[in-house]
Design an enzyme around this catalytic site. Structure first.
Site, short mmCIF file in Angstrom:
data_model
loop_
_atom_site.label_atom_id
_atom_site.label_comp_id
_atom_site.label_asym_id
_atom_site.label_seq_id
_atom_site.Cartn_x
_atom_site.Cartn_y
_atom_site.Cartn_z
N HIS A 175 33.90 48.31 39.18
CA HIS A 175 35.31 48.55 39.52
C HIS A 175 36.13 47.25 39.42
O HIS A 175 36.64 46.74 40.43
CB HIS A 175 35.44 49.17 40.93
CG HIS A 175 36.76 49.85 41.13
ND1 HIS A 175 36.93 50.90 42.01
CD2 HIS A 175 37.98 49.65 40.57
CE1 HIS A 175 38.20 51.30 41.99
NE2 HIS A 175 38.85 50.54 41.12
N GLY A 177 45.86 53.25 43.22
CA GLY A 177 45.33 54.44 43.88
C GLY A 177 45.43 54.29 45.39
O GLY A 177 45.21 53.20 45.93
N ARG A 198 38.73 57.06 39.24
CA ARG A 198 37.97 57.10 40.49
C ARG A 198 36.65 57.82 40.25
O ARG A 198 36.60 58.85 39.57
CB ARG A 198 38.76 57.83 41.59
CG ARG A 198 39.92 57.04 42.18
CD ARG A 198 39.45 55.82 42.97
NE ARG A 198 40.53 55.10 43.62
CZ ARG A 198 41.16 54.02 43.11
NH1 ARG A 198 40.81 53.55 41.92
NH2 ARG A 198 42.10 53.42 43.80
N ILE A 227 38.05 55.15 34.19
CA ILE A 227 38.58 53.94 34.82
C ILE A 227 39.43 54.33 36.04
O ILE A 227 40.17 53.51 36.57
CB ILE A 227 39.44 53.09 33.85
CG1 ILE A 227 40.44 53.94 33.05
CG2 ILE A 227 38.56 52.31 32.89
CD1 ILE A 227 41.61 54.44 33.76
N ARG A 263 49.36 67.78 34.86
CA ARG A 263 50.04 68.92 35.47
C ARG A 263 51.38 69.16 34.79
O ARG A 263 51.75 70.26 34.44
CB ARG A 263 50.26 68.68 36.97
CG ARG A 263 49.11 69.24 37.79
CD ARG A 263 49.38 69.11 39.23
NE ARG A 263 49.78 67.74 39.54
CZ ARG A 263 50.37 67.35 40.65
NH1 ARG A 263 50.66 68.22 41.57
NH2 ARG A 263 50.68 66.09 40.85
N SER A 297 41.41 46.09 37.51
CA SER A 297 42.62 45.27 37.72
C SER A 297 42.28 43.82 38.05
O SER A 297 43.15 43.04 38.44
CB SER A 297 43.46 45.87 38.86
OG SER A 297 42.73 45.84 40.07
N ILE A 302 48.81 54.19 32.92
CA ILE A 302 47.55 53.60 32.45
C ILE A 302 47.08 54.32 31.19
O ILE A 302 46.72 53.68 30.19
CB ILE A 302 46.47 53.64 33.56
CG1 ILE A 302 46.88 52.69 34.70
CG2 ILE A 302 45.10 53.24 33.00
CD1 ILE A 302 45.93 52.66 35.88
N ASP A 329 33.99 52.37 34.90
CA ASP A 329 34.36 51.23 35.76
C ASP A 329 34.29 51.64 37.22
O ASP A 329 34.40 50.81 38.10
CB ASP A 329 35.78 50.74 35.42
CG ASP A 329 36.16 49.50 36.22
OD1 ASP A 329 35.27 48.63 36.39
OD2 ASP A 329 37.31 49.40 36.68
O1 LIG Z 1 41.52 50.89 41.37
C1 LIG Z 1 42.37 50.10 41.63
C2 LIG Z 1 43.65 50.47 42.18
O2 LIG Z 1 43.86 51.65 42.49
O3 LIG Z 1 44.49 49.58 42.33
#
Ligand SMILES: O=CC(=O)O
Length: 367
Positions: free
Chosen positions: A333, A123, A285, A283, A224, A336, A203, A309
């Site tokens: 969070h 992200g 945001r 998981i 979308r 990863s 993901i 998360d």
């Molecule tokens: O949330 C974790 C990332 O975006 O890498």
């Protein structure tokens, strides 16, 4: 000169080939479209200065950068913005290791010679992308390598929330273990369920792949654009509108980026369209969910439970009302956060930076 760079690339390929699903070799072997003046600079030794904005970036990425670049590294944790702004001055490349705002202030502090940036995240909502674009600086990020770690965690949350792990643990802490009741702590089944994905990229698909071992009935998704037909066939997945996703899913999994279009879409209106037995997993945001509305939906049992998360804000205050609820599992969070995934993320990020410096397309460009 060229050989030297190709040698470097080959070494990266060698070390990185265990990162599954990442198309290293074709790009690296092809060598890309190198810019002559940048090649000259590259040949002059460690002519590039690269800032690594976090002291805990795994060594794998640092080692790659070191071969051709002088490394400057921020030493403070949490990151001291003043130190970052001081050290970024005059660098050619940046490996942006944390989730600090990457904005005009940082880019101005760096100066006009900056020609390559990569984050170490999938992200990039903390990056002012239009500002980076406006300055024509290549920007990379690290999706894909974290898909499996995040997907594993999502499945964990889905099970934990549907089978009431948090509430169950609290009964032990509070000496309320009442298993003489036959209906005690009954949860929701995964078998024969409909799993709805809000966002069905890498993901989401990795989560669907894992859930295919759980005898689920079907997969719905809202995105979308429609995903490839082969992917739909692989997961028996059907694209539906948001309202249908909410109404028909037993599990709703949020796996989309945070954008102005996705911010706050999971609000009271959305929760009111979900099944009362539904489990929400996020998981992606925290800001995709209106957290006050989620609190109300969970407290009133409008939906069954949630596994999160990500929250809004992060870190979440230990006094946050969400944490008073039995039917929500909250993690800090850590999607990863595995050793191998972090190392892989640093490798890809370093690789992006090197390719940007060499005038080649990045392995995973963010735009
Ligand atoms: O949330 C974790 C990332 O975006 O890498």
């Amino acid at each position: 000169m060229l050989n030297r760079f190709i040698g470097l690339s080959a070494a990266i390929v060698g070390r990185s080939s265990r990162i599954s699903g990442f198309p290293f070799s074709p790009l690296l072997k092809a060598g890309g479209s190198r810019n002559q003046s940048q090649n000259r600079t590259m040949s002059a030794g460690k002519a590039f200065k690269v800032l690594v904005t976090h002291p805990e970036v795994p060594q794998e990425g640092i080692d790659l950068l070191k071969e051709n670049c002088e490394i400057i590294q921020v030493q403070s944790v949490p990151i001291n913005r003043a130190e970052l702004l001081e050290k970024i001055r005059g660098v050619d490349g940046v490996l942006w290791g944390g989730h600090e705002p990457l904005n005009a202030e940082a880019l101005d502090a760096a100066g006009p010679q900056l020609k390559s940036i990569s984050t170490m995240s999938a992200g990039i909502d903390y990056v002012d992308v239009p500002e980076v674009k406006r300055r024509k600086i290549p920007l990379g990020h690290t999706p894909t390598v974290l898909n499996t770690a995040v997907a594993d965690l999502a499945v964990g949350l889905l099970i934990a929330a549907s089978r009431r792990f948090h509430e169950g643990r609290k009964t032990i802490d509070n000496d309320k273990w009442e298993n003489y009741h036959l209906n005690w702590l009954l949860g929701q089944d995964i078998r024969d369920s409909t799993v709805g994905f809000y966002g069905f990229g890498g993901i989401g698909q990795a989560i669907a792949k894992r859930l295919s071992g759980f005898d689920i009935d079907k997969v719905l998704y809202t995105t979308r654009r429609r995903v490839h037909k082969e992917i739909e066939e692989e997961f028996n997945a059907k694209k539906v509108d948001f309202d249908t996703l909410l109404a028909e899913s037993d599990f709703v999994v949020i796996a989309s980026p945070l954008t102005k279009d996705t911010q706050g879409v999971f609000n009271a209106t959305a929760f009111n369209k979900m099944k009362q037995t539904a489990v929400l997993v996020n998981i992606a945001r925290g800001k995709i969910v209106n957290q006050d509305d989620l609190y109300e939906a969970l407290k009133s049992n409008r939906i069954f439970s949630a596994g999160l998360d990500v929250t809004d804000p992060e870190p979440l205050s230990p006094k946050d009302k969400l944490l008073t609820l039995d039917n929500v599992v909250v993690l800090p969070h850590i999607g990863s956060a595995t050793k191998r995934t972090r190392a892989d993320m640093s490798t890809i990020a370093a690789h992006n930076v090197l390719r940007g410096l060499a005038g080649e397309p990045m392995l995973s460009p963010a735009y």
